[in-house]
Design an enzyme around this catalytic site. Structure first.
Site, PDB file in Angstrom:
ATOM      1  N   ARG A   4      -8.999  49.517 -39.691  1.00 36.77           N
ATOM      2  CA  ARG A   4      -8.025  50.619 -39.577  1.00 36.77           C
ATOM      3  C   ARG A   4      -6.586  50.089 -39.673  1.00 36.77           C
ATOM      4  NH1 ARG A   4      -3.446  52.458 -37.467  1.00 36.77           N
ATOM      5  NH2 ARG A   4      -4.004  51.457 -35.480  1.00 36.77           N
ATOM      6  N   ASP A   5      -6.116  49.398 -38.657  1.00 34.38           N
ATOM      7  CA  ASP A   5      -4.713  48.979 -38.664  1.00 34.38           C
ATOM      8  C   ASP A   5      -4.451  47.990 -39.795  1.00 34.38           C
ATOM      9  OD1 ASP A   5      -2.087  48.984 -37.822  1.00 34.38           O
ATOM     10  OD2 ASP A   5      -2.393  47.545 -36.207  1.00 34.38           O
ATOM     11  N   HIS A  23      -2.071  44.713 -27.897  1.00 34.51           N
ATOM     12  CA  HIS A  23      -2.221  44.759 -29.356  1.00 34.51           C
ATOM     13  C   HIS A  23      -1.024  44.036 -29.957  1.00 34.51           C
ATOM     14  CE1 HIS A  23      -3.071  47.226 -33.155  1.00 34.51           C
ATOM     15  NE2 HIS A  23      -1.818  46.864 -33.354  1.00 34.51           N
ATOM     16  N   HIS A  78       1.011  41.812 -32.860  1.00 41.69           N
ATOM     17  CA  HIS A  78       1.183  41.462 -34.280  1.00 41.69           C
ATOM     18  C   HIS A  78       1.823  40.082 -34.333  1.00 41.69           C
ATOM     19  CE1 HIS A  78       0.647  45.434 -36.597  1.00 41.69           C
ATOM     20  NE2 HIS A  78       0.068  45.566 -35.425  1.00 41.69           N
ATOM     21  N   CYS A  85       3.412  44.653 -42.218  1.00 44.10           N
ATOM     22  CA  CYS A  85       4.442  45.335 -41.445  1.00 44.10           C
ATOM     23  C   CYS A  85       5.241  46.196 -42.413  1.00 44.10           C
ATOM     24  CB  CYS A  85       5.333  44.292 -40.771  1.00 44.10           C
ATOM     25  SG  CYS A  85       6.697  45.025 -39.856  1.00 44.10           S
ATOM     26  N   ASN A 101      -1.416  42.221 -37.749  1.00 48.84           N
ATOM     27  CA  ASN A 101      -2.050  41.886 -36.470  1.00 48.84           C
ATOM     28  C   ASN A 101      -2.358  40.395 -36.383  1.00 48.84           C
ATOM     29  OD1 ASN A 101      -3.325  44.656 -37.599  1.00 48.84           O
ATOM     30  ND2 ASN A 101      -3.087  44.796 -35.372  1.00 48.84           N
TER      31      ASN A 101
END
Lengths: 303, 303
Positions: free
Chosen positions: A16-17, A207, A209, A240, A249
């Site tokens: 997803r991310d 979470h 990055h 990003c 991430n």
């Protein structure tokens, strides 16, 4: 060091991310990635998001992806939802874990979803209710928790107060999202400390990055505070939106490698995970930033 | 956390350890890089090595490079030397800081310089004497200090004992080199602890590579032990001869960024350093791995 947990839960958010910040990957590639992640020992996978395809075209096939996933009973698959409509879609599709986001930065929240953070929190309270009514859990992700690409500093007291409100509204867990990699160990200590003062019994996830190279240092700082839940993306998939070419991430295999070194159990088979990172790399057709993927673990010797 | 020093010294090893692991850069490019680094606030720069051009063709022009550098009085420039011949060349050329290497791994030392580590230490004792006789300082770098690409584990007691011997032989400082990025926070704590038991008054420097993503976590772990001297290479210049495409030294600007966040002074102007990292990237003609170079510091906001 005494608070370092013996075991942590890693959630892979690559499908997803990660993929949300990559050029589009075909539906069957996404399914292969999720299914491959399911064979690594990971117990949590963020599979899709139910967002409007105009906002994020990479996730337009969320229903198809989820329909084709070989769902394993030992894995908790989650879906990110932007609002009540998305929550109903996810719950109707059979998700029993959903996530919803509010940005602690007023500017970021306004630009992303055109409302104030407080209005978002009101809407989130409804999403939590709907999730619970369906027997599902709901995590509230507080984005830009360590800084905002528009505003810069986001006061820790504000971030903690939004998180505490979501916790009071019934959120099953709170996740502080370092949306653009602005976190650092002192910021992690301050924010986790502030939040625990306000909601000592809340379940907390972090979470990170790796946009500025602080991801692994942040992970260690959080472990030393006893935090037990972390997001990461296989291969370091993602990016990003504010810095072209920047890392996304933290890479799941870098986290697993470091946690293995620290003696913290993850339940993840690093060799198998590296195979999946290689698959992720082939799916997106670019070299992913994960350093453990390039060099292998320290046990991979030269001949 | 109480042992974290208020200020640390960073030595940029990009012109030597970095460029040694890159395709050859023209002499004037090397000079430009060293001179540009001299304008950042860095006070130590590893400029060249006097090794045999057959062994490391990238350093064949060491004398020309050093002859053309705009030497600043506030900066300590150092040269790596492989042996007594190299030491004389460096000292004759005017270097007042030299470094010499021994690998703690028997296999690595044998493959690199065809002698045992003990034979290397005997030769190093002579190099130290020659340096001191010339009024110069000599650092002994103990390579593969956190692991060996051939042997895997290298016992910390062995590493510490070699370092302690070099210290007794007069080395002005000891540098533990994580040659292929096999270090991790517990290994840093164990090795620094062992060495301090044997040579509590020695000056210690650490040289981390980010081959497996642990560089910044190692830096924090070492700071918490009070270590005050670190190597890094601008842009993350360099690589790993055992893992094609892998990262080399930790990037100086990532170290400066993290140290700024931790409130540890370096004296380095991060914005200026990022300009030099960009120069380094242009000189080698490839995208360097430094994440702060790609994304900028957290103060660089989106518009």
């Amino acid at each position: 060091m005494s608070d370092v947990p013996a075991r942590v839960v890693l959630r892979d958010v690559g499908p997803r991310d990660g993929l949300q910040n990559e050029p589009p990957v075909a539906t069957d590639g996404k399914v292969r990635l999720i299914d491959a992640l399911g064979t690594t020992g990971l117990t949590e996978i963020e599979a899709v998001s139910y967002v409007h395809p105009r906002a994020i075209p990479q996730m337009a096939d969320a229903a198809e992806v989820w329909g084709a996933v070989d769902r394993r009973p030992e894995i908790r698959y989650s879906a990110l939802v932007p609002n009540l409509v998305g929550a109903h879609r996810a719950l109707d599709a059979g998700f029993t874990d959903i996530e919803v986001v509010v940005s602690a930065s007023a500017t970021h929240n306004l630009r992303n979803i055109n409302r104030s953070s407080e209005e978002s929190l009101d809407a989130i309270a409804e999403v939590i209710e709907v999730a619970h009514a369906a027997g599902a859990s709901c995590q509230v992700i507080v984005a830009t928790a360590f800084g905002c690409p528009y505003e810069g500093e986001v006061p820790e007291d504000l971030v903690a107060s939004y998180a505490a409100r979501a916790h009071r509204d019934g959120a099953d867990s709170i996740c502080f999202g370092d949306t653009t990699g602005m976190g650092s160990p002192p910021r992690v200590r301050r924010l986790v400390g502030r939040f625990r003062e306000q909601a000592p019994e809340a379940t907390l996830a972090l979470h990170f990055h790796d946009t500025r190279g602080t991801g692994m240092a942040n992970l260690v700082a959080a472990l030393e505070l006893g935090v037990e839940r972390f997001d990461a993306s296989v291969g370091g998939l993602g990016g990003c939106p504010y810095a072209p070419g920047a890392s996304g991430n933290i890479a799941t295999e870098e986290a697993v490698y470091l946690l293995d070194e620290l003696g913290v159990e993850t339940g993840v088979d690093l060799d198998r995970l590296l195979e999946v990172a290689d698959l992720a790399q082939r799916l997106v057709g670019r070299e992913l930033p994960s350093r453990v993927l390039k060099a292998g673990p320290r046990t991979r010797l030269a001949v």
